[in-house]
Design a protein around this motif. Sequence first.
Motif, PDB file in Angstrom:
ATOM      1  N   LEU A 145      56.325  82.381 -21.741  1.00  0.00           N
ATOM      2  CA  LEU A 145      54.987  82.973 -21.746  1.00  0.00           C
ATOM      3  C   LEU A 145      53.970  81.867 -21.978  1.00  0.00           C
ATOM      4  N   ILE A 146      53.022  81.737 -21.063  1.00  0.00           N
ATOM      5  CA  ILE A 146      51.937  80.770 -21.217  1.00  0.00           C
ATOM      6  C   ILE A 146      50.636  81.542 -21.400  1.00  0.00           C
ATOM      7  N   ASN A 147      50.127  81.542 -22.616  1.00  0.00           N
ATOM      8  CA  ASN A 147      48.868  82.219 -22.937  1.00  0.00           C
ATOM      9  C   ASN A 147      47.711  81.285 -22.583  1.00  0.00           C
ATOM     10  N   ASN A 148      47.207  81.447 -21.365  1.00  0.00           N
ATOM     11  CA  ASN A 148      46.181  80.551 -20.841  1.00  0.00           C
ATOM     12  C   ASN A 148      44.803  81.204 -20.727  1.00  0.00           C
ATOM     13  N   ALA A 149      44.744  82.525 -20.604  1.00  0.00           N
ATOM     14  CA  ALA A 149      43.476  83.206 -20.368  1.00  0.00           C
ATOM     15  C   ALA A 149      42.481  82.904 -21.488  1.00  0.00           C
ATOM     16  N   GLY A 150      41.238  82.631 -21.100  1.00  0.00           N
ATOM     17  CA  GLY A 150      40.213  82.349 -22.096  1.00  0.00           C
ATOM     18  C   GLY A 150      38.833  82.324 -21.474  1.00  0.00           C
ATOM     19  N   ILE A 151      37.813  82.407 -22.320  1.00  0.00           N
ATOM     20  CA  ILE A 151      36.426  82.327 -21.867  1.00  0.00           C
ATOM     21  C   ILE A 151      35.709  81.261 -22.696  1.00  0.00           C
ATOM     22  N   PRO A 152      34.726  80.569 -22.086  1.00  0.00           N
ATOM     23  CA  PRO A 152      34.010  79.523 -22.831  1.00  0.00           C
ATOM     24  C   PRO A 152      32.945  80.065 -23.766  1.00  0.00           C
ATOM     25  N   GLY A 153      32.355  81.211 -23.428  1.00  0.00           N
ATOM     26  CA  GLY A 153      31.320  81.783 -24.269  1.00  0.00           C
ATOM     27  C   GLY A 153      30.035  80.984 -24.257  1.00  0.00           C
ATOM     28  N   THR A 154      29.172  81.263 -25.209  1.00  0.00           N
ATOM     29  CA  THR A 154      27.880  80.596 -25.319  1.00  0.00           C
ATOM     30  C   THR A 154      27.913  79.589 -26.464  1.00  0.00           C
ATOM     31  N   LEU A 155      26.865  78.774 -26.540  1.00  0.00           N
ATOM     32  CA  LEU A 155      26.766  77.767 -27.597  1.00  0.00           C
ATOM     33  C   LEU A 155      25.486  77.986 -28.399  1.00  0.00           C
ATOM     34  N   PRO A 156      25.473  79.001 -29.260  1.00  0.00           N
ATOM     35  CA  PRO A 156      24.269  79.259 -30.060  1.00  0.00           C
ATOM     36  C   PRO A 156      24.065  78.185 -31.122  1.00  0.00           C
ATOM     37  N   SER A 157      22.842  78.052 -31.553  1.00  0.00           N
ATOM     38  CA  SER A 157      22.559  77.139 -32.665  1.00  0.00           C
ATOM     39  C   SER A 157      23.020  77.789 -33.967  1.00  0.00           C
ATOM     40  N   ALA A 158      23.024  77.014 -35.027  1.00  0.00           N
ATOM     41  CA  ALA A 158      23.422  77.553 -36.331  1.00  0.00           C
ATOM     42  C   ALA A 158      22.518  78.703 -36.746  1.00  0.00           C
ATOM     43  N   HIS A 159      21.236  78.635 -36.361  1.00  0.00           N
ATOM     44  CA  HIS A 159      20.280  79.678 -36.736  1.00  0.00           C
ATOM     45  C   HIS A 159      20.453  80.943 -35.910  1.00  0.00           C
ATOM     46  N   ASP A 160      21.043  80.826 -34.714  1.00  0.00           N
ATOM     47  CA  ASP A 160      21.177  81.978 -33.829  1.00  0.00           C
ATOM     48  C   ASP A 160      22.557  82.618 -33.883  1.00  0.00           C
ATOM     49  N   LEU A 161      23.479  82.035 -34.618  1.00  0.00           N
ATOM     50  CA  LEU A 161      24.840  82.543 -34.677  1.00  0.00           C
ATOM     51  C   LEU A 161      24.868  83.941 -35.299  1.00  0.00           C
ATOM     52  N   ALA A 162      25.622  84.850 -34.669  1.00  0.00           N
ATOM     53  CA  ALA A 162      25.726  86.221 -35.171  1.00  0.00           C
ATOM     54  C   ALA A 162      27.131  86.752 -34.885  1.00  0.00           C
ATOM     55  N   PRO A 163      27.639  87.636 -35.740  1.00  0.00           N
ATOM     56  CA  PRO A 163      28.981  88.179 -35.522  1.00  0.00           C
ATOM     57  C   PRO A 163      29.156  88.800 -34.147  1.00  0.00           C
ATOM     58  N   ASP A 164      28.164  89.555 -33.679  1.00  0.00           N
ATOM     59  CA  ASP A 164      28.302  90.218 -32.388  1.00  0.00           C
ATOM     60  C   ASP A 164      28.456  89.226 -31.246  1.00  0.00           C
ATOM     61  N   SER A 165      27.809  88.067 -31.361  1.00  0.00           N
ATOM     62  CA  SER A 165      27.923  87.072 -30.299  1.00  0.00           C
ATOM     63  C   SER A 165      29.290  86.385 -30.305  1.00  0.00           C
ATOM     64  N   MET A 166      29.982  86.438 -31.435  1.00  0.00           N
ATOM     65  CA  MET A 166      31.288  85.806 -31.556  1.00  0.00           C
ATOM     66  C   MET A 166      32.430  86.720 -31.125  1.00  0.00           C
ATOM     67  N   ARG A 167      32.229  88.020 -31.177  1.00  0.00           N
ATOM     68  CA  ARG A 167      33.320  88.966 -30.941  1.00  0.00           C
ATOM     69  C   ARG A 167      33.978  88.826 -29.574  1.00  0.00           C
ATOM     70  N   PRO A 168      33.211  88.697 -28.483  1.00  0.00           N
ATOM     71  CA  PRO A 168      33.884  88.560 -27.177  1.00  0.00           C
ATOM     72  C   PRO A 168      34.813  87.346 -27.120  1.00  0.00           C
ATOM     73  N   MET A 169      34.407  86.251 -27.745  1.00  0.00           N
ATOM     74  CA  MET A 169      35.224  85.043 -27.764  1.00  0.00           C
ATOM     75  C   MET A 169      36.553  85.290 -28.477  1.00  0.00           C
ATOM     76  N   PHE A 170      36.485  85.942 -29.622  1.00  0.00           N
ATOM     77  CA  PHE A 170      37.703  86.220 -30.375  1.00  0.00           C
ATOM     78  C   PHE A 170      38.552  87.276 -29.671  1.00  0.00           C
ATOM     79  N   GLU A 171      37.917  88.249 -29.032  1.00  0.00           N
ATOM     80  CA  GLU A 171      38.657  89.313 -28.360  1.00  0.00           C
ATOM     81  C   GLU A 171      39.528  88.762 -27.242  1.00  0.00           C
ATOM     82  N   VAL A 172      38.999  87.802 -26.480  1.00  0.00           N
ATOM     83  CA  VAL A 172      39.770  87.217 -25.374  1.00  0.00           C
ATOM     84  C   VAL A 172      40.673  86.091 -25.861  1.00  0.00           C
ATOM     85  N   ASN A 173      40.082  85.101 -26.518  1.00  0.00           N
ATOM     86  CA  ASN A 173      40.790  83.855 -26.809  1.00  0.00           C
ATOM     87  C   ASN A 173      41.791  83.946 -27.953  1.00  0.00           C
ATOM     88  N   LEU A 174      41.590  84.870 -28.861  1.00  0.00           N
ATOM     89  CA  LEU A 174      42.496  84.981 -30.010  1.00  0.00           C
ATOM     90  C   LEU A 174      43.240  86.315 -30.026  1.00  0.00           C
TER      91      LEU A 174
END
Length: 227
Positions: A73-102
């Motif tokens: 099994l090769i777990n290769n699927a992933g998305i790059p997502g966005t690159l928010p600044s430290a001030h713009d980081l929010a849980p909702d913006s992180m969820r899609p990344m974790f849902e796919v990549n992790l």
Amino acid sequence: MTTTLITGANKGIGYETAKQLLAAGHDVWMGARDPERGERTARELGGRFVQLDVTDDASVAAAVATVGALDVLINNAGIPGTLPSAHDLAPDSMRPMFEVNLFGLVRVTQAFLPALEKSAHPVIVNVTSGLGSLHLATDPESIASAFTPFAYGAAKAGVNMLTVQYAKALPHFRVNCVDPGFTATDFNGHQGTQTVQEGSEAAVRLAQIGPDGPTGGFFDRAGVLPW
């Protein structure tokens, strides 16, 4: 013949890994969300297509039923997502990344464990990134230290830790993670400095190891990477 499943195999690293493993004699299932694109690329290479959305339980369950026996099994699927600044980081913006990549990696791995358990030499290869390495992210000599990919880096660090834990929990498996490196694909707008052939080397190599090969390791095409 070794039967291998690659998620996200319709382009980039996944496509090239499928191409090289087919040439090495593997029976390769190429997983992709889009049936039209996935079927087309599988026909091009001589692989077998299976519809597989790593974020969808029903899709993964259907893929398990379609693939049947599995050795690698090769777990290769992933998305790059966005690159928010430290001030713009929010849980909702992180969820899609974790849902796919992790979480997607966990969903697929858990679903295929029963099939892999029946293999004489089960292998799992998790495609991660140097951006998930704490060492490289804090090493001023590393390109990874020049970026602040909050969600992507955190998700890939999670992939690294999951790899270690799976390797400990499944000692009869060979479970490793690989960093393709800065490879020119759609993932980075083809800005990478490596060819897709170079970026796929580590995954192809680790997919073909025997029962005495490494497990619980982090590798790129040049060798072992620091966590």
